[in-house]
Design an enzyme around this catalytic site. Sequence first.
Site, PDB file in Angstrom:
ATOM      1  N   GLY A 282     -28.266   3.864  12.809  1.00 27.81           N
ATOM      2  CA  GLY A 282     -27.298   4.949  13.078  1.00 27.81           C
ATOM      3  C   GLY A 282     -28.027   6.074  13.995  1.00 27.81           C
ATOM      4  O   GLY A 282     -27.624   6.246  15.250  1.00 27.81           O
ATOM      5  N   MET A 284     -32.245   7.953  14.838  1.00 25.84           N
ATOM      6  CA  MET A 284     -33.613   7.713  14.558  1.00 25.84           C
ATOM      7  C   MET A 284     -34.361   8.903  14.773  1.00 25.84           C
ATOM      8  O   MET A 284     -34.320   9.671  15.809  1.00 25.84           O
ATOM      9  CB  MET A 284     -34.296   6.619  15.503  1.00 25.84           C
ATOM     10  CG  MET A 284     -35.900   6.690  15.252  1.00 25.84           C
ATOM     11  SD  MET A 284     -36.204   6.049  13.517  1.00 25.84           S
ATOM     12  CE  MET A 284     -37.723   6.749  13.442  1.00 25.84           C
ATOM     13  N   GLU A 285     -35.391   9.430  13.917  1.00 26.16           N
ATOM     14  CA  GLU A 285     -35.744  10.784  13.995  1.00 26.16           C
ATOM     15  C   GLU A 285     -37.051  10.952  14.708  1.00 26.16           C
ATOM     16  O   GLU A 285     -38.028  11.609  14.249  1.00 26.16           O
ATOM     17  CB  GLU A 285     -36.221  11.303  12.657  1.00 26.16           C
ATOM     18  CG  GLU A 285     -37.361  10.641  11.782  1.00 26.16           C
ATOM     19  CD  GLU A 285     -36.867   9.313  10.829  1.00 26.16           C
ATOM     20  OE1 GLU A 285     -37.533   8.856  10.204  1.00 26.16           O
ATOM     21  OE2 GLU A 285     -35.535   8.999  11.243  1.00 26.16           O
ATOM     22  N   ASN A 286     -37.401  10.126  15.770  1.00 26.91           N
ATOM     23  CA  ASN A 286     -38.340  10.167  16.660  1.00 26.91           C
ATOM     24  C   ASN A 286     -38.795  11.889  16.933  1.00 26.91           C
ATOM     25  O   ASN A 286     -37.760  12.634  17.174  1.00 26.91           O
ATOM     26  CB  ASN A 286     -38.174   9.569  18.150  1.00 26.91           C
ATOM     27  CG  ASN A 286     -37.771   8.155  17.854  1.00 26.91           C
ATOM     28  OD1 ASN A 286     -38.419   7.344  17.202  1.00 26.91           O
ATOM     29  ND2 ASN A 286     -36.586   8.113  18.467  1.00 26.91           N
ATOM     30  N   HIS A 318     -29.493  15.634   9.369  1.00 28.11           N
ATOM     31  CA  HIS A 318     -30.499  14.927   8.681  1.00 28.11           C
ATOM     32  C   HIS A 318     -31.618  14.218   9.323  1.00 28.11           C
ATOM     33  O   HIS A 318     -32.813  14.271   8.956  1.00 28.11           O
ATOM     34  CB  HIS A 318     -29.705  13.426   8.428  1.00 28.11           C
ATOM     35  CG  HIS A 318     -30.568  12.281   7.558  1.00 28.11           C
ATOM     36  ND1 HIS A 318     -31.082  12.627   6.338  1.00 28.11           N
ATOM     37  CD2 HIS A 318     -31.117  11.332   8.123  1.00 28.11           C
ATOM     38  CE1 HIS A 318     -31.910  11.538   6.136  1.00 28.11           C
ATOM     39  NE2 HIS A 318     -31.806  10.960   7.178  1.00 28.11           N
ATOM     40  N   GLU A 319     -31.498  14.270  10.904  1.00 25.62           N
ATOM     41  CA  GLU A 319     -32.544  13.578  11.613  1.00 25.62           C
ATOM     42  C   GLU A 319     -33.351  15.023  11.938  1.00 25.62           C
ATOM     43  O   GLU A 319     -34.770  14.534  11.996  1.00 25.62           O
ATOM     44  CB  GLU A 319     -32.143  13.093  13.030  1.00 25.62           C
ATOM     45  CG  GLU A 319     -31.151  11.999  12.841  1.00 25.62           C
ATOM     46  CD  GLU A 319     -31.758  10.841  12.225  1.00 25.62           C
ATOM     47  OE1 GLU A 319     -32.787  10.611  12.271  1.00 25.62           O
ATOM     48  OE2 GLU A 319     -30.917  10.353  11.345  1.00 25.62           O
ATOM     49  N   GLU A 341     -36.363  10.172   3.302  1.00 19.93           N
ATOM     50  CA  GLU A 341     -34.823   9.795   3.527  1.00 19.93           C
ATOM     51  C   GLU A 341     -34.160  10.500   2.358  1.00 19.93           C
ATOM     52  O   GLU A 341     -32.973  10.516   2.613  1.00 19.93           O
ATOM     53  CB  GLU A 341     -34.652   8.155   3.414  1.00 19.93           C
ATOM     54  CG  GLU A 341     -35.159   7.407   4.606  1.00 19.93           C
ATOM     55  CD  GLU A 341     -34.720   7.890   5.942  1.00 19.93           C
ATOM     56  OE1 GLU A 341     -33.840   8.898   5.955  1.00 19.93           O
ATOM     57  OE2 GLU A 341     -35.461   7.267   6.926  1.00 19.93           O
TER      58      GLU A 341
END
Length: 875
Positions: A282, A284-286, A318-319, A341
């Site tokens: 969905g 990505m938290e880079n 969330h990210e 998470e």
Amino acid sequence: MTTKPDEFRLPIDVRPTHYDLTVQTDLETFTFNGLAKIELDVKKETSSIVFNTAELDLKDASIYSDVLKTEQVETARSFDTAAERVTLQFSTPLPAGSKARLSIGFAGKLTTSMMGYYKSSYEHEGKTKNYALTQFEPTAARRAFPCWDEPLLKATFAITMISRDDTINLSNMPVVSEKIWSPSNTSEDNDTSLVRLFSSLTTETSSSEDKWKISQFMTTPLMSTYVVAFANGDFSYLESSYTTQFALDIKAKVLPLYEKVFDIEYPLPKLDTLVAHDFDAGAMENWGLITGRTSAFLLDPARADMAAKKRVTVFESHEIAHMWFGNITTMEWWDYLYLNEGFFIVRIFPEWKVDSEFITLHLNDALNLDAKVSSHPVEVDCPDANQINQIFDSLSYAKAASVLRMLSNYVGEERFLKGVSLYLKKRLYGNSVTRDLWEGIAEATGIDVTKMMDNWITKIGFPVLTVTETKDGIRVRQDRFLETGPAEPKDNETIWSIPLSLLTVTEQGKPIVDHGIVLDTREKTIAIDTTKPFKLNAGTSGVYRVLYSDERVASIAEAAAKSDAVFSLNDRIGLVHDVMVLSKAGFSRVSSALTVVDTLRHEKEFLVWDSIAGNVATLLSAWWEQPRIVELLNKFRQSLYGPIAQRLGYDYAVDETADTTQLRTRAIEQAARAGDARVIGELKSRFAEYMKTGDDSKIPADLFRITLIVSVKHGGREEYEFVKQLYEKSTTPPSASTSAMYAMGSSENEECLRDIFDYILTNARDQDLVYFFAGLRGNNKTRRRLAKFFKDNYDTLYARFEGNFSLKYIVEEAFGGLSTEEDYEETVKFFKDKDTSKYNLALEQTLDSVRATSAWLKRSTTDILEWLEMWDKRE
């Protein structure tokens, strides 16, 4: 699992401390080249260097030792393809305690794999445009550059990118210098070494007339490889096609909130969000460069429905939470994925009632998965790299979040968050395990958190509490809950420490909740007055189900249905989920659950109606091949939602509450799915106008998806083709495209159905297949056909999605709608000779679902039919 843990873990004789990484991207040839200079700490004397690599062409390697003062070239190399790593041998051992620098070139291809460094595309003014971006979690950084690709092995990164001069380079950190260079430019300057480097990288793919952009980025803090990110392309189209202001507003609100709650400032100078047309997960938290799907971050402000606004808010929030949970403080290994998470913190829209919504979206979802024999602990042993993708599921996310929410409710939110802050501060820029989190919260609360929480994290499953009423109170017993019925002794050994949150009523009729009672034995007796209303798990904050007698359930439902109910919104949502799930497992009757729903038919709150909708849909999904039960269930559903739809109508007011907006949407959707002729007629009429004029203004944004689904379901090829065009138009909002995929799968026209299965194989984007599969699974005419389609095209689908997150979801959708013993046996037989290592968890969970549904049909068909027939006669 038969794999030994060290088979997929790197030796720690040598650890990286800093990467000087140069990557040259060529979007004309779809290739990339690079050079990695990696600073190393040598912990033990060694003459071999082992690191991760996959799908890369590695060039010659050399190593310089600060002690030996010499540079050696490799004498030999060997690859372990299964473990995705390479071993380089050198003639002279590197001394223990020394530092070294490994230099190695690499090259790769930009494919459409949606992992590693890959290409994405879109159509603009009749032309295909391409760009490149990264998706490294969990183990794909090694596909972009040689590295120590494990979360524990943190390092700093100084990234330099070279690209065509008309493109933009992005990475985790801001650009500190940027200039244009071409092979014909021979001028000397302070960066001659850099020019020579790029010259060596670009000679094979460029001419002397080409111009290249050199972008050097600021060095990162210590970080794990899976959150490194870079991208290259012409991103102006993305910036101008959609208004992303909503997502930016969310970011601006959430970032300072998290800084305050965790008492730790966001440490990077910038935080971008890059939206991709092709994306496996969905989002990505880079660190510093969040990436994600168009549907995760984009919306049309003029046509955004409530669901789209919530989706963008949740994804962005969330990210951003990951900037602390995962990026600043990182799990030591993927066993502890939930530490990244499990934190869902969204507080910026109180009118959305996010804590109440959590019960259906996350808690119930987690409990449904955890009720299977094939479940796994939140803290899951994960030695095999093939397993890592699979544990990104509702247990690592939703159960973890639910357990933390339960703990927060027990100790108090303020003290809980103080403990979380202490945990983060003690592991700043480091790695953590479960013990670290418990110690932080224990320090803030004075509670032995480890003793209380250990089994919730390390053991499979959760309990069902059976309440037996006595003359002096109640006796409460805990046993492991399974969706197939009472657990066997071998599966029922865990004793959880359970906060009971007991709600009782005072003499004045006021509810009070005792949060201090903990059940940490098999049984416990509690003295209360059972002539007054009572309920365990007040606020539905506990991670368990509660089983009462049918009489007590009816009594709770009747009290909950009153306008001055002592039972809160959260209690009513939890009641609906519990009675339905307990009936599925055979602990109670479906007729009892339906009586509760019928009792609550005058409910005012959207979130209760939302939980009812989901559970009635579960019944329809189970009995989908029994026409009489489907007919009566739909008639019952019409009686619940039809009056609400007629009362609220089809027009959305700008100043109406979020509850009213969502209730109208859910009521119309449910009435339409149940076959309400008036609602279907209204939606079809509006769609017909849209087809005729191209103007969708008569279709409210919140009703767009159900309007498409109904119109295609009850229409023909013309409606189907119109919706297909919506999917194919790249300029449509992402929510419209997603709605179109679901709608295409709802067709009952044979010609259209033949088309959609062909279309999936030839035209659909890889990231979209799960939506097409979900739409087809929801169509009773295509459920079995979908499973057959998967079997017939197994090799093609597996090759297409091997290594992606999507693979397990496709397996679930293809077979999760089946419901008989024969389905179970045939599915087991089909996969018997397949290599299921990349999706075995999803397959086992799906098979468990089929088996549980089959048992439910045998157990409860007579009961549900009798109740529905009696209800129908009363109507």
